[in-house]
Design a protein around this motif. Structure first.
Motif, PDB file in Angstrom:
ATOM      1  N   GLU A 183      -7.609  43.622 -19.495  1.00 17.10           N
ATOM      2  CA  GLU A 183      -7.651  42.166 -19.335  1.00 17.10           C
ATOM      3  C   GLU A 183      -6.271  41.588 -19.035  1.00 17.10           C
ATOM      4  OE1 GLU A 183      -8.556  38.244 -22.155  1.00 17.10           O
ATOM      5  OE2 GLU A 183      -9.354  40.214 -22.735  1.00 17.10           O
ATOM      6  N   VAL A 184      -5.238  42.165 -19.640  1.00 20.18           N
ATOM      7  CA  VAL A 184      -3.882  41.638 -19.433  1.00 20.18           C
ATOM      8  C   VAL A 184      -3.113  42.454 -18.393  1.00 20.18           C
ATOM      9  CG1 VAL A 184      -3.772  40.622 -21.717  1.00 20.18           C
ATOM     10  CG2 VAL A 184      -2.944  42.959 -21.383  1.00 20.18           C
ATOM     11  N   GLY A 185      -3.794  43.356 -17.707  1.00 16.82           N
ATOM     12  CA  GLY A 185      -3.169  44.099 -16.613  1.00 16.82           C
ATOM     13  C   GLY A 185      -2.241  45.202 -17.035  1.00 16.82           C
ATOM     14  N   LEU A 186      -2.385  45.716 -18.268  1.00 18.40           N
ATOM     15  CA  LEU A 186      -1.493  46.774 -18.743  1.00 18.40           C
ATOM     16  C   LEU A 186      -2.122  48.160 -18.730  1.00 18.40           C
ATOM     17  CD1 LEU A 186       0.250  44.950 -21.731  1.00 18.40           C
ATOM     18  CD2 LEU A 186       1.176  45.412 -19.460  1.00 18.40           C
ATOM     19  N   ALA A 187      -3.430  48.234 -18.450  1.00 15.53           N
ATOM     20  CA  ALA A 187      -4.072  49.549 -18.355  1.00 15.53           C
ATOM     21  C   ALA A 187      -3.822  50.128 -16.986  1.00 15.53           C
ATOM     22  CB  ALA A 187      -5.564  49.412 -18.616  1.00 15.53           C
ATOM     23  N   LYS A 188      -3.611  51.436 -16.928  1.00 17.82           N
ATOM     24  CA  LYS A 188      -3.330  52.104 -15.649  1.00 17.82           C
ATOM     25  C   LYS A 188      -4.530  52.920 -15.191  1.00 17.82           C
ATOM     26  CE  LYS A 188       0.894  50.564 -15.843  1.00 17.82           C
ATOM     27  NZ  LYS A 188       1.313  49.425 -15.008  1.00 17.82           N
ATOM     28  N   LEU A 191       3.461  28.722 -27.245  1.00 20.77           N
ATOM     29  CA  LEU A 191       3.094  29.636 -26.157  1.00 20.77           C
ATOM     30  C   LEU A 191       2.162  28.956 -25.159  1.00 20.77           C
ATOM     31  CD1 LEU A 191       2.471  32.987 -28.096  1.00 20.77           C
ATOM     32  CD2 LEU A 191       4.468  32.370 -26.712  1.00 20.77           C
ATOM     33  N   LYS A 192       1.289  28.091 -25.652  1.00 23.33           N
ATOM     34  CA  LYS A 192       0.391  27.379 -24.744  1.00 23.33           C
ATOM     35  C   LYS A 192       1.180  26.462 -23.818  1.00 23.33           C
ATOM     36  CE  LYS A 192      -4.413  26.850 -25.964  1.00 23.33           C
ATOM     37  NZ  LYS A 192      -5.488  25.914 -26.367  1.00 23.33           N
ATOM     38  N   ARG A 193       2.241  25.868 -24.369  1.00 26.42           N
ATOM     39  CA  ARG A 193       3.081  24.997 -23.540  1.00 26.42           C
ATOM     40  C   ARG A 193       3.921  25.815 -22.572  1.00 26.42           C
ATOM     41  NH1 ARG A 193       3.323  22.266 -28.614  1.00 26.42           N
ATOM     42  NH2 ARG A 193       5.235  23.373 -29.211  1.00 26.42           N
ATOM     43  N   ASP A 194       4.445  26.954 -23.048  1.00 27.17           N
ATOM     44  CA  ASP A 194       5.301  27.799 -22.227  1.00 27.17           C
ATOM     45  C   ASP A 194       5.243  29.222 -22.777  1.00 27.17           C
ATOM     46  OD1 ASP A 194       7.246  29.140 -20.848  1.00 27.17           O
ATOM     47  OD2 ASP A 194       8.896  27.784 -21.368  1.00 27.17           O
ATOM     48  N   PRO A 195       4.501  30.111 -22.130  1.00 30.98           N
ATOM     49  CA  PRO A 195       4.325  31.462 -22.676  1.00 30.98           C
ATOM     50  C   PRO A 195       5.605  32.281 -22.761  1.00 30.98           C
ATOM     51  CG  PRO A 195       3.385  31.308 -20.468  1.00 30.98           C
ATOM     52  CD  PRO A 195       3.728  29.910 -20.892  1.00 30.98           C
ATOM     53  N   SER A 196       6.669  31.821 -22.126  1.00 33.45           N
ATOM     54  CA  SER A 196       7.927  32.565 -22.188  1.00 33.45           C
ATOM     55  C   SER A 196       8.928  31.956 -23.168  1.00 33.45           C
ATOM     56  CB  SER A 196       8.569  32.625 -20.793  1.00 33.45           C
ATOM     57  OG  SER A 196       8.945  31.333 -20.356  1.00 33.45           O
ATOM     58  N   LEU A 207      -0.409  35.660 -19.570  1.00 35.54           N
ATOM     59  CA  LEU A 207       0.028  36.559 -20.650  1.00 35.54           C
ATOM     60  C   LEU A 207       1.134  37.510 -20.202  1.00 35.54           C
ATOM     61  CD1 LEU A 207      -3.378  37.475 -22.343  1.00 35.54           C
ATOM     62  CD2 LEU A 207      -1.679  35.805 -23.094  1.00 35.54           C
ATOM     63  N   ASN A 208       1.210  37.765 -18.922  1.00 31.08           N
ATOM     64  CA  ASN A 208       2.278  38.635 -18.423  1.00 31.08           C
ATOM     65  C   ASN A 208       3.657  37.995 -18.563  1.00 31.08           C
ATOM     66  OD1 ASN A 208       0.590  40.739 -17.719  1.00 31.08           O
ATOM     67  ND2 ASN A 208       0.206  39.936 -15.667  1.00 31.08           N
ATOM     68  N   SER A 209       3.681  36.681 -18.841  1.00 30.36           N
ATOM     69  CA  SER A 209       4.960  35.981 -19.031  1.00 30.36           C
ATOM     70  C   SER A 209       5.455  36.044 -20.473  1.00 30.36           C
ATOM     71  CB  SER A 209       4.829  34.511 -18.605  1.00 30.36           C
ATOM     72  OG  SER A 209       4.517  34.404 -17.235  1.00 30.36           O
ATOM     73  N   LEU A 210       4.634  36.576 -21.368  1.00 31.21           N
ATOM     74  CA  LEU A 210       5.069  36.681 -22.757  1.00 31.21           C
ATOM     75  C   LEU A 210       6.309  37.565 -22.854  1.00 31.21           C
ATOM     76  CD1 LEU A 210       1.648  37.227 -24.570  1.00 31.21           C
ATOM     77  CD2 LEU A 210       3.057  35.176 -24.657  1.00 31.21           C
ATOM     78  N   LYS A 211       7.258  37.151 -23.661  1.00 37.24           N
ATOM     79  CA  LYS A 211       8.500  37.906 -23.823  1.00 37.24           C
ATOM     80  C   LYS A 211       8.383  38.815 -25.047  1.00 37.24           C
ATOM     81  CE  LYS A 211      12.420  35.772 -23.253  1.00 37.24           C
ATOM     82  NZ  LYS A 211      13.501  34.751 -23.367  1.00 37.24           N
ATOM     83  N   MET A 212       8.232  40.115 -24.790  1.00 37.75           N
ATOM     84  CA  MET A 212       8.154  41.090 -25.872  1.00 37.75           C
ATOM     85  C   MET A 212       9.225  42.150 -25.656  1.00 37.75           C
ATOM     86  SD  MET A 212       4.109  41.675 -26.734  1.00 37.75           S
ATOM     87  CE  MET A 212       3.482  41.622 -25.054  1.00 37.75           C
ATOM     88  N   GLN A 250       2.171  45.431 -30.300  1.00 35.82           N
ATOM     89  CA  GLN A 250       1.986  44.766 -29.016  1.00 35.82           C
ATOM     90  C   GLN A 250       0.624  44.053 -28.964  1.00 35.82           C
ATOM     91  OE1 GLN A 250       1.593  47.523 -25.773  1.00 35.82           O
ATOM     92  NE2 GLN A 250       2.430  46.091 -24.269  1.00 35.82           N
ATOM     93  N   LEU A 251      -0.427  44.755 -29.389  1.00 34.77           N
ATOM     94  CA  LEU A 251      -1.761  44.159 -29.380  1.00 34.77           C
ATOM     95  C   LEU A 251      -1.840  42.974 -30.339  1.00 34.77           C
ATOM     96  CD1 LEU A 251      -3.975  47.376 -29.299  1.00 34.77           C
ATOM     97  CD2 LEU A 251      -3.617  45.750 -27.431  1.00 34.77           C
ATOM     98  N   ASN A 252      -1.010  43.004 -31.388  1.00 35.95           N
ATOM     99  CA  ASN A 252      -1.005  41.920 -32.363  1.00 35.95           C
ATOM    100  C   ASN A 252      -0.344  40.657 -31.806  1.00 35.95           C
ATOM    101  OD1 ASN A 252      -1.587  41.005 -35.082  1.00 35.95           O
ATOM    102  ND2 ASN A 252       0.604  41.118 -35.510  1.00 35.95           N
ATOM    103  N   VAL A 253       0.230  40.747 -30.623  1.00 34.50           N
ATOM    104  CA  VAL A 253       0.714  39.571 -29.900  1.00 34.50           C
ATOM    105  C   VAL A 253      -0.273  39.194 -28.800  1.00 34.50           C
ATOM    106  CG1 VAL A 253       2.563  38.619 -28.467  1.00 34.50           C
ATOM    107  CG2 VAL A 253       3.130  40.125 -30.383  1.00 34.50           C
TER     108      VAL A 253
END
Length: 310
Positions: free
Chosen positions: A305-310, A128-133, A162-167, A147-150
């Protein structure tokens, strides 16, 4: 079944437990072992279980609020009762509900298909550090501890973007497990209870556990924790019972007494142990102040922090 006279008071002859998940998922299993525990403890009311999966638990919680507030209908739910509001998927908040009791706790795990190119959580995080996707994660629902566990380990490990993580979110743990076995996801983030059968079959391996220290028994025994990897992360996934706000006091008292008896029963304890979850009864007032409110604040901080709160 005869119609229930809802003005008879408590205990009524029949009550309804809505499991905010599909059959086979963690909330369904919790509802069913609770029903067995109630029967073992001699609680006379018949418990009817309704499964209402999907929608991050929002439809199940909404259904409880739409029904008559007489104490005969409750919902079995997890911390989505607060996460869904933080992430803006619903206007319903914890204040719309009466926390009746916590029943169980359960740790989160990362699991991979046996023979995966990832043999450790560190190998996943390094990728993930090399490529978060570059890694596809499967999670049971959004929002959730899955989700939080990722997000939390990736953030603490220094993964950027972190927004590039594929979940990919699935309706429940059963679908998630099928996708992992089919090779369509690389890593599943889920609760231990939903991993037990696959681990026992040898089809999957657990590579990380969200416990505060290495656990000694069960499917996650000996597996490194986030703490072992140098991250101050513990995720204790709870499940419990909620009614609508303003629930009659006699109903709340009856439910708490009945649920405490269920969790204390040998039947509940033995089934919980087989599922890898921990019986952890806590009455709603204490649960709200010592677990739910602190977790609400912590989760909001992480999701902001990861931009998911509204």
């Amino acid at each position: 079944m005869p119609e229930v006279d809802r003005n008879e008071g408590f205990p009524p002859p029949r009550v309804t437990a809505i499991a905010a998940g599909s059959p086979g998922g963690g909330l369904d299993l919790t509802a069913r072992i609770t029903k067995d525990g109630l029967e073992a403890a001699g609680v006379e009311s018949f418990v009817s279980i309704e499964n209402m999966g999907g929608g991050g638990g929002n439809p199940a919680r909404a259904a409880v609020l739409k029904r008559e507030n007489d104490g005969t209908t409750v919902v079995f739910e997890s911390n989505r009762v607060l996460l869904s509001n933080i992430t803006g998927t619903t206007d319903m908040s914890i204040d719309d509900f009466t926390p009746i009791a916590q029943l169980t706790t359960d740790y989160e795990v990362w699991m991979v298909k046996t023979g995966s190119r990832f043999d450790s959580a560190k190998s996943v995080l390094d990728q993930l550090k090399r490529d978060p996707s570059a890694v596809t994660f499967g999670i049971g629902t959004v929002p959730s501890d899955d989700q939080l566990n990722v997000l939390r380990p990736a953030s603490d490990y220094g993964v950027e973007n972190l927004n590039s993580l594929k979940m990919i979110a699935f309706s429940d743990g059963g679908d998630l497990n099928n996708e992992l076995l089919g090779g369509r996801i690389d890593v599943a983030s889920t609760g231990i209870s939903e991993a037990v059968e696959l681990v026992e079959s040898g089809d999957v391996e657990i590579i990380a556990v969200s416990a505060p220290e290495t656990i000694s028994s069960g499917p996650g025994a000996g597996v490194p924790t986030w703490q072992d990897l140098g991250m101050d992360i513990t995720i204790n996934h709870w499940r419990g019972v909620f009614g609508p706000a303003g629930m009659p006091e006699e109903a709340v008292a009856w439910w708490r007494e009945a649920l405490e008896a269920s969790v204390a029963s040998d039947e509940f304890t033995s089934q919980a142990e087989a599922l890898g979850i921990n019986p952890a009864y806590m009455a709603g007032d204490e649960w709200l102040e010592t677990v739910i409110r602190p977790e609400e604040a912590e989760s909001r901080e992480v999701l902001e922090e990861v931009g998911l709160a509204k």
